[in-house]
Design a protein around this motif. Structure first.
Motif, mmCIF file in Angstrom:
data_model
loop_
_atom_site.group_PDB
_atom_site.id
_atom_site.type_symbol
_atom_site.label_atom_id
_atom_site.label_comp_id
_atom_site.label_asym_id
_atom_site.label_seq_id
_atom_site.Cartn_x
_atom_site.Cartn_y
_atom_site.Cartn_z
ATOM 1 N N LEU A 43 0.808 -1.205 0.000
ATOM 2 C CA LEU A 43 0.000 0.000 0.000
ATOM 3 C C LEU A 43 0.847 1.263 0.000
ATOM 4 N N TYR A 44 1.962 1.256 0.725
ATOM 5 C CA TYR A 44 2.769 2.483 0.760
ATOM 6 C C TYR A 44 3.291 2.839 -0.629
ATOM 7 N N LYS A 45 3.621 1.823 -1.428
ATOM 8 C CA LYS A 45 4.093 2.086 -2.791
ATOM 9 C C LYS A 45 2.954 2.590 -3.679
ATOM 10 N N GLU A 46 1.760 2.149 -3.357
ATOM 11 C CA GLU A 46 0.595 2.524 -4.160
ATOM 12 C C GLU A 46 0.184 3.975 -3.940
ATOM 13 N N VAL A 47 0.376 4.482 -2.717
ATOM 14 C CA VAL A 47 -0.192 5.801 -2.392
ATOM 15 C C VAL A 47 0.862 6.875 -2.111
ATOM 16 N N ARG A 48 2.134 6.536 -2.164
ATOM 17 C CA ARG A 48 3.162 7.505 -1.780
ATOM 18 C C ARG A 48 3.147 8.746 -2.673
ATOM 19 N N ASN A 49 2.861 8.575 -3.947
ATOM 20 C CA ASN A 49 2.845 9.724 -4.851
ATOM 21 C C ASN A 49 1.577 10.566 -4.727
ATOM 22 N N HIS A 50 0.680 10.153 -3.841
ATOM 23 C CA HIS A 50 -0.496 10.958 -3.521
ATOM 24 C C HIS A 50 -0.279 11.747 -2.228
ATOM 25 N N GLY A 51 0.938 11.747 -1.701
ATOM 26 C CA GLY A 51 1.220 12.468 -0.469
ATOM 27 C C GLY A 51 0.791 11.736 0.785
ATOM 28 N N ILE A 52 0.578 10.433 0.671
ATOM 29 C CA ILE A 52 0.092 9.627 1.800
ATOM 30 C C ILE A 52 1.204 8.688 2.262
ATOM 31 N N LYS A 53 1.452 8.673 3.560
ATOM 32 C CA LYS A 53 2.433 7.769 4.146
ATOM 33 C C LYS A 53 1.717 6.543 4.720
ATOM 34 N N VAL A 54 2.373 5.397 4.617
ATOM 35 C CA VAL A 54 1.914 4.174 5.273
ATOM 36 C C VAL A 54 3.089 3.614 6.056
ATOM 37 N N THR A 55 2.893 3.464 7.349
ATOM 38 C CA THR A 55 3.944 2.978 8.237
ATOM 39 C C THR A 55 3.479 1.707 8.929
ATOM 40 N N CYS A 56 4.339 0.707 8.988
ATOM 41 C CA CYS A 56 4.026 -0.525 9.711
ATOM 42 C C CYS A 56 4.993 -0.642 10.894
ATOM 43 N N ILE A 57 4.436 -0.813 12.081
ATOM 44 C CA ILE A 57 5.243 -0.911 13.300
ATOM 45 C C ILE A 57 5.142 -2.326 13.844
ATOM 46 N N TYR A 58 6.292 -2.879 14.221
ATOM 47 C CA TYR A 58 6.379 -4.249 14.719
ATOM 48 C C TYR A 58 6.843 -4.238 16.172
ATOM 49 N N PRO A 59 5.930 -4.142 17.133
ATOM 50 C CA PRO A 59 6.351 -4.164 18.531
ATOM 51 C C PRO A 59 6.685 -5.585 18.999
ATOM 52 N N GLY A 60 7.677 -5.652 19.878
ATOM 53 C CA GLY A 60 7.889 -6.872 20.643
ATOM 54 C C GLY A 60 6.856 -6.933 21.753
ATOM 55 N N SER A 61 7.168 -7.640 22.824
ATOM 56 C CA SER A 61 6.207 -7.815 23.910
ATOM 57 C C SER A 61 5.885 -6.482 24.580
ATOM 58 N N VAL A 62 4.603 -6.152 24.613
ATOM 59 C CA VAL A 62 4.138 -4.897 25.207
ATOM 60 C C VAL A 62 3.299 -5.233 26.444
ATOM 61 N N ARG A 63 3.448 -4.435 27.479
ATOM 62 C CA ARG A 63 2.778 -4.663 28.752
ATOM 63 C C ARG A 63 1.297 -4.290 28.644
ATOM 64 N N THR A 64 0.501 -5.191 28.074
ATOM 65 C CA THR A 64 -0.928 -4.945 27.878
ATOM 66 C C THR A 64 -1.704 -6.203 28.239
ATOM 67 N N ASN A 65 -3.028 -6.106 28.096
ATOM 68 C CA ASN A 65 -3.899 -7.246 28.388
ATOM 69 C C ASN A 65 -3.837 -8.312 27.301
ATOM 70 N N PHE A 66 -3.065 -8.084 26.226
ATOM 71 C CA PHE A 66 -2.952 -9.078 25.155
ATOM 72 C C PHE A 66 -2.585 -10.448 25.708
ATOM 73 N N PHE A 67 -1.726 -10.459 26.725
ATOM 74 C CA PHE A 67 -1.222 -11.729 27.247
ATOM 75 C C PHE A 67 -2.237 -12.458 28.124
ATOM 76 N N ASP A 68 -3.394 -11.827 28.380
ATOM 77 C CA ASP A 68 -4.443 -12.518 29.111
ATOM 78 C C ASP A 68 -4.946 -13.733 28.341
ATOM 79 N N GLU A 69 -4.819 -13.683 27.006
ATOM 80 C CA GLU A 69 -5.324 -14.761 26.153
ATOM 81 C C GLU A 69 -4.232 -15.733 25.700
ATOM 82 N N ILE A 70 -2.991 -15.494 26.138
ATOM 83 C CA ILE A 70 -1.865 -16.309 25.683
ATOM 84 C C ILE A 70 -1.402 -17.220 26.807
ATOM 85 N N ASP A 71 -1.535 -18.512 26.612
ATOM 86 C CA ASP A 71 -1.140 -19.473 27.632
ATOM 87 C C ASP A 71 0.366 -19.416 27.883
#
Length: 230
Positions: free
Chosen positions: A160-188
């Motif tokens: 998508l970033y390649k598709e829209v960059r010439n329209h002045g639109i940025k697309v950023t993908c962030i890859y977090p490691g383990s974050v201190r959230t409730n996400f781990f409530d569902e992970i055994d």
């Protein structure tokens, strides 16, 4: 990008990374539509909570109509943060869980992004930030379904970033490691702990991307805790 007078949609706004990011955006002058299934407890004149289930295309479309009715048609920022995960052996993952993973983590990004892109192209201005995971860069045993969705987010973002960059639109993908959230409530076998990344740190990274100069584009960012719990 100066965030004053900018309008942002943020999914998964009620807790964790989403809630921390809403506060960072508001503190820096943005107006924010917080989309989530559960209520977002924020009292601020520039914030509006809208109940949206991003896995449901009609709910997303209704949420978008309510957002533009309140803030106007120009949406400058979309942060696709909402997501979920299930932990199990591949053959034990239930079909409904697999489908829910893709409906939320992947289809939700499609449903939201397709709505904001036409007007972002019209004003030649915008930034879409997709929150993936380190599980979108590497396989993790017992998280095959979650990894599959986060790899999909990576591929979607890079195309998508390649598709829209010439329209002045940025697309950023962030890859977090383990974050201190409730996400781990569902992970055994995993629990949130003090060595994990704080949601506020992810919010600061998002903010850094948003306020960067117009021709400076963060395409992918991977972040991890320095110390891991032993």
């Amino acid at each position: 990008m100066n965030l004053n007078n900018k309008v942002a949609i943020l999914t998964g706004s009620s807790r964790g990374i989403g809630l921390a990011t809403v506060m960072a955006l508001l503190d820096n002058g943005a107006s924010v539509a917080g989309w989530s299934r559960s209520h977002t407890e924020i009292k601020h004149p520039n914030f509006k909570y809208i109940q949206v289930d991003i896995s449901d295309v009609k709910s997303v479309e209704n949420g978008y109509k309510e957002t533009t009715s309140h803030f106007g048609n120009d949406i400058h920022i979309l942060i696709n943060n909402a997501g979920l995960g299930y932990s199990s052996l591949f053959e034990d993952l239930k079909i409904e869980e697999w489908q829910q993973l893709f409906d939320t983590n992947v289809n939700g990004i499609f449903y939201t992004s397709r709505l904001v892109l036409p007007q972002m192209k019209k004003i030649e201005y915008g930034h879409i930030i997709n929150i993936s995971s380190v599980a979108g860069n590497t396989g993790i045993e017992t998280l095959s379904g979650y990894c599959a969705t986060k790899f999909a987010v990576r591929g979607l973002s890079k195309a998508l970033y390649k598709e829209v960059r010439n329209h002045g639109i940025k697309v950023t993908c962030i890859y977090p490691g383990s974050v201190r959230t409730n996400f781990f409530d569902e992970i055994d076998g995993a629990t949130a702990n003090e060595n994990m990344i704080k949601p506020e740190d992810i919010a600061s990274t998002i903010l850094h991307c948003l306020v960067s100069s117009p021709n400076y584009h963060h395409v992918e960012i991977e972040v991890r805790p320095l110390h891991v719990k032993k």
